[in-house]
Write a protein that holds these residues in place. Sequence first.
Motif, PDB file in Angstrom:
ATOM      1  N   VAL A 211       2.640  41.031  15.564  1.00 53.94           N
ATOM      2  CA  VAL A 211       3.363  40.813  16.811  1.00 53.94           C
ATOM      3  C   VAL A 211       4.371  41.945  16.979  1.00 53.94           C
ATOM      4  CG1 VAL A 211       3.122  38.299  16.726  1.00 53.94           C
ATOM      5  CG2 VAL A 211       5.154  39.388  15.736  1.00 53.94           C
ATOM      6  N   HIS A 212       4.856  42.085  18.204  1.00 58.74           N
ATOM      7  CA  HIS A 212       5.898  43.052  18.519  1.00 58.74           C
ATOM      8  C   HIS A 212       7.175  42.254  18.782  1.00 58.74           C
ATOM      9  CE1 HIS A 212       2.939  46.350  19.005  1.00 58.74           C
ATOM     10  NE2 HIS A 212       2.154  45.345  19.354  1.00 58.74           N
ATOM     11  N   ALA A 213       8.225  42.534  18.012  1.00 59.70           N
ATOM     12  CA  ALA A 213       9.416  41.697  18.022  1.00 59.70           C
ATOM     13  C   ALA A 213      10.647  42.477  18.447  1.00 59.70           C
ATOM     14  CB  ALA A 213       9.646  41.083  16.638  1.00 59.70           C
ATOM     15  N   LEU A 214      11.409  41.865  19.355  1.00 60.39           N
ATOM     16  CA  LEU A 214      12.703  42.370  19.782  1.00 60.39           C
ATOM     17  C   LEU A 214      13.752  41.374  19.303  1.00 60.39           C
ATOM     18  CD1 LEU A 214      14.373  44.395  21.560  1.00 60.39           C
ATOM     19  CD2 LEU A 214      14.025  42.796  23.451  1.00 60.39           C
ATOM     20  N   VAL A 215      14.725  41.841  18.526  1.00 62.14           N
ATOM     21  CA  VAL A 215      15.715  40.967  17.903  1.00 62.14           C
ATOM     22  C   VAL A 215      17.043  41.113  18.636  1.00 62.14           C
ATOM     23  CG1 VAL A 215      16.868  40.319  15.771  1.00 62.14           C
ATOM     24  CG2 VAL A 215      14.539  41.245  15.696  1.00 62.14           C
ATOM     25  N   LEU A 216      17.610  39.974  19.054  1.00 62.68           N
ATOM     26  CA  LEU A 216      18.865  39.948  19.803  1.00 62.68           C
ATOM     27  C   LEU A 216      19.859  39.024  19.113  1.00 62.68           C
ATOM     28  CD1 LEU A 216      17.189  39.466  23.290  1.00 62.68           C
ATOM     29  CD2 LEU A 216      18.370  41.537  22.572  1.00 62.68           C
ATOM     30  N   PRO A 217      21.148  39.236  19.306  1.00 62.43           N
ATOM     31  CA  PRO A 217      22.125  38.307  18.730  1.00 62.43           C
ATOM     32  C   PRO A 217      22.022  36.939  19.389  1.00 62.43           C
ATOM     33  CG  PRO A 217      23.189  39.878  20.203  1.00 62.43           C
ATOM     34  CD  PRO A 217      21.777  40.344  20.036  1.00 62.43           C
ATOM     35  N   LYS A 218      22.320  35.918  18.637  1.00 59.67           N
ATOM     36  CA  LYS A 218      22.288  34.557  19.173  1.00 59.67           C
ATOM     37  C   LYS A 218      23.614  34.276  19.882  1.00 59.67           C
ATOM     38  CE  LYS A 218      21.135  29.785  17.951  1.00 59.67           C
ATOM     39  NZ  LYS A 218      22.338  29.118  18.511  1.00 59.67           N
ATOM     40  N   LEU A 219      23.518  33.931  21.156  1.00 58.55           N
ATOM     41  CA  LEU A 219      24.696  33.650  21.966  1.00 58.55           C
ATOM     42  C   LEU A 219      24.983  32.152  21.964  1.00 58.55           C
ATOM     43  CD1 LEU A 219      23.832  36.004  24.965  1.00 58.55           C
ATOM     44  CD2 LEU A 219      25.274  36.525  22.996  1.00 58.55           C
ATOM     45  N   GLY A 220      25.931  31.747  22.785  1.00 55.24           N
ATOM     46  CA  GLY A 220      26.248  30.334  22.916  1.00 55.24           C
ATOM     47  C   GLY A 220      25.250  29.616  23.802  1.00 55.24           C
ATOM     48  N   PRO A 221      25.496  28.349  24.118  1.00 53.95           N
ATOM     49  CA  PRO A 221      24.590  27.586  24.983  1.00 53.95           C
ATOM     50  C   PRO A 221      24.535  28.170  26.389  1.00 53.95           C
ATOM     51  CG  PRO A 221      26.636  26.385  24.592  1.00 53.95           C
ATOM     52  CD  PRO A 221      26.647  27.556  23.669  1.00 53.95           C
ATOM     53  N   THR A 222      23.503  27.812  27.122  1.00 52.79           N
ATOM     54  CA  THR A 222      23.339  28.307  28.488  1.00 52.79           C
ATOM     55  C   THR A 222      24.079  27.406  29.468  1.00 52.79           C
ATOM     56  OG1 THR A 222      21.339  27.007  28.976  1.00 52.79           O
ATOM     57  CG2 THR A 222      21.044  29.121  27.835  1.00 52.79           C
ATOM     58  N   LEU A 223      24.217  27.892  30.695  1.00 58.77           N
ATOM     59  CA  LEU A 223      24.835  27.071  31.742  1.00 58.77           C
ATOM     60  C   LEU A 223      23.976  25.838  32.041  1.00 58.77           C
ATOM     61  CD1 LEU A 223      26.282  29.615  34.335  1.00 58.77           C
ATOM     62  CD2 LEU A 223      27.376  28.548  32.349  1.00 58.77           C
ATOM     63  N   GLU A 224      22.679  25.942  31.849  1.00 55.30           N
ATOM     64  CA  GLU A 224      21.814  24.777  32.056  1.00 55.30           C
ATOM     65  C   GLU A 224      22.059  23.738  30.969  1.00 55.30           C
ATOM     66  OE1 GLU A 224      19.216  22.246  33.888  1.00 55.30           O
ATOM     67  OE2 GLU A 224      20.103  24.118  34.638  1.00 55.30           O
ATOM     68  N   ASP A 225      22.270  24.189  29.734  1.00 56.32           N
ATOM     69  CA  ASP A 225      22.620  23.256  28.653  1.00 56.32           C
ATOM     70  C   ASP A 225      23.915  22.530  28.976  1.00 56.32           C
ATOM     71  OD1 ASP A 225      20.397  24.108  27.188  1.00 56.32           O
ATOM     72  OD2 ASP A 225      21.545  25.689  26.178  1.00 56.32           O
ATOM     73  N   LEU A 226      24.898  23.275  29.469  1.00 58.44           N
ATOM     74  CA  LEU A 226      26.190  22.683  29.809  1.00 58.44           C
ATOM     75  C   LEU A 226      26.060  21.728  30.985  1.00 58.44           C
ATOM     76  CD1 LEU A 226      29.258  22.508  29.498  1.00 58.44           C
ATOM     77  CD2 LEU A 226      29.452  24.579  30.894  1.00 58.44           C
ATOM     78  N   ARG A 227      25.326  22.144  32.007  1.00 57.44           N
ATOM     79  CA  ARG A 227      25.163  21.304  33.197  1.00 57.44           C
ATOM     80  C   ARG A 227      24.515  19.977  32.851  1.00 57.44           C
ATOM     81  NH1 ARG A 227      21.748  19.574  36.971  1.00 57.44           N
ATOM     82  NH2 ARG A 227      20.011  20.271  35.674  1.00 57.44           N
ATOM     83  N   ALA A 228      23.549  20.008  31.940  1.00 57.36           N
ATOM     84  CA  ALA A 228      22.833  18.779  31.581  1.00 57.36           C
ATOM     85  C   ALA A 228      23.742  17.759  30.912  1.00 57.36           C
ATOM     86  CB  ALA A 228      21.658  19.116  30.671  1.00 57.36           C
ATOM     87  N   LEU A 229      24.845  18.218  30.308  1.00 58.81           N
ATOM     88  CA  LEU A 229      25.755  17.302  29.617  1.00 58.81           C
ATOM     89  C   LEU A 229      26.872  16.782  30.504  1.00 58.81           C
ATOM     90  CD1 LEU A 229      26.147  19.085  26.154  1.00 58.81           C
ATOM     91  CD2 LEU A 229      24.734  17.100  26.699  1.00 58.81           C
ATOM     92  N   LEU A 230      27.091  17.413  31.654  1.00 61.49           N
ATOM     93  CA  LEU A 230      28.147  16.966  32.550  1.00 61.49           C
ATOM     94  C   LEU A 230      27.800  15.601  33.131  1.00 61.49           C
ATOM     95  CD1 LEU A 230      28.880  20.336  34.382  1.00 61.49           C
ATOM     96  CD2 LEU A 230      30.277  19.235  32.622  1.00 61.49           C
ATOM     97  N   PRO A 231      28.794  14.745  33.361  1.00 61.35           N
ATOM     98  CA  PRO A 231      28.523  13.373  33.824  1.00 61.35           C
ATOM     99  C   PRO A 231      27.678  13.305  35.092  1.00 61.35           C
ATOM    100  CG  PRO A 231      30.807  13.598  33.134  1.00 61.35           C
ATOM    101  CD  PRO A 231      30.224  14.980  33.117  1.00 61.35           C
ATOM    102  N   ASP A 232      27.978  14.154  36.082  1.00 56.65           N
ATOM    103  CA  ASP A 232      27.210  14.124  37.331  1.00 56.65           C
ATOM    104  C   ASP A 232      26.255  15.317  37.447  1.00 56.65           C
ATOM    105  OD1 ASP A 232      29.167  15.974  37.501  1.00 56.65           O
ATOM    106  OD2 ASP A 232      30.049  15.271  39.379  1.00 56.65           O
ATOM    107  N   LYS A 233      26.049  16.036  36.346  1.00 60.04           N
ATOM    108  CA  LYS A 233      25.101  17.158  36.278  1.00 60.04           C
ATOM    109  C   LYS A 233      25.469  18.301  37.218  1.00 60.04           C
ATOM    110  CE  LYS A 233      22.640  14.487  33.587  1.00 60.04           C
ATOM    111  NZ  LYS A 233      22.728  14.656  32.129  1.00 60.04           N
ATOM    112  N   ARG A 234      26.727  18.439  37.576  1.00 62.04           N
ATOM    113  CA  ARG A 234      27.114  19.508  38.484  1.00 62.04           C
ATOM    114  C   ARG A 234      28.468  20.079  38.084  1.00 62.04           C
ATOM    115  NH1 ARG A 234      30.613  17.312  42.437  1.00 62.04           N
ATOM    116  NH2 ARG A 234      30.222  19.099  43.787  1.00 62.04           N
ATOM    117  N   PHE A 235      28.690  21.351  38.454  1.00 63.94           N
ATOM    118  CA  PHE A 235      29.953  22.023  38.174  1.00 63.94           C
ATOM    119  C   PHE A 235      30.965  21.713  39.270  1.00 63.94           C
ATOM    120  CE2 PHE A 235      28.537  25.854  35.369  1.00 63.94           C
ATOM    121  CZ  PHE A 235      27.796  24.998  34.579  1.00 63.94           C
TER     122      PHE A 235
END
Length: 418
Positions: free
Chosen positions: A184-208
């Motif tokens: 395989v051909h691999a590109l390695v990147l640093p691991k960042l924090g959660p995405t805005l979609e991850d955060l949105r899914a945890l919000l009580p009303d699913k919105r910012f």
Amino acid sequence: MSPVTLSPTSVERIVYHVYDISCLPQFNTPGCGKHVCSPATPCKVARELLAPLSALRLVASSWNTAVQNFRQAMRETFFSRVEDGYYPHPWHINTRVRKAVLLARYRVFRTIQTEAGSRGVYVAYDFGGSAGCAGACEVVVKAWVAASDFECQREVAAYRALGTCPGVPAPRVAGALHDPLCDVHALVLPKLGPTLEDLRALLPDKRFDTRMVLTVAIQMIDRYRNIHARGLVHSGIKPGNICLAPPGSADAPSMLYAIDFGFSSALDANAPLPSAHRIDAVGNRRFMSVFAHHGISQSQRDDLESLAYLLSYLFHARLPWDSDGTAGARSHSRPPPAKQQQQPHVWRVKIATPAAVLFRDMDACFHEFWRDVKGLAYAEVPDYDGMRARFSACLMALEEGKAPISWWDIWKEVGGGR
């Protein structure tokens, strides 16, 4: 005294025991064992402890046979232990990336996304440091079966053009390197924090709320100013492609990163008109610009139009053209299921949706932003400062007497990471 003769089985046990005691007690990752390296590609600590045994292979055939048998036996153990449920076909990329240690230092242990068996995104341990497995950190690996994959080529070209662009992760290896063992051909990147979609899914009303959306707007205008200045159009904005800064990093708590440049394209600032040739309409149909739907070459205005759709989505938790089947769409060129053939095309709904609907109940600065974006000509340099200033003024009025947004504080408040 007669010499002691060791059977190959006994020698294998000795080799296994030496490899096993090289495991460091302070490194204990659940479900992954004490070591994340493999006998065929040991970490620095294991390699140093195994070095005397490897030297014996040169003078004793029994040791040589034992080490070869040990590696062969441990290969299957290594493969099955790291993967709870792998794709059974050897040609599938999920199987390939777990066949061995990638690039002699990255061990894949979780799949983020895989597509068509030919490309995927994974989380891996990097045990290549001086502390070996004890100092292993998590990284993100993007892998492709073929180097000719258009997403692979665009991603590699994009990161080369971006260099050390603020708010964009810098690859840990130069380009997509080929691993002969996994093929395989691999590109390695640093691991960042959660995405805005991850955060949105945890919000009580699913919105910012408004402050959160304004902070996203300011951050992403800064990101796109820098990306466009380096001659690139992102064409990949969506909540899942915007990440929080890595935990514990020196970045500001409101820092956001733009990721996934597989759909990016070069920006020709000297071209007064779009290309006369139609380009492939690729991207997420919910957020791509109207011109992108029709294969018109992209420029700064298209990224900012997509940003406007993202801001509306974060505030309302949906878009006016959302319907069953469009949420997960990745490419406009992919035909929708037969039962959706009677629904209007997304681009037609986008054209027919006025700003009063798109930014319903949102501050006037969003309407002004939309007006400026829709008034841009092809390849015209936007007034980033003016756009950002309006959002900043609105945010300052809302934040009077309040602390600025901290994404990680919000993440912890809603139960992220539990």
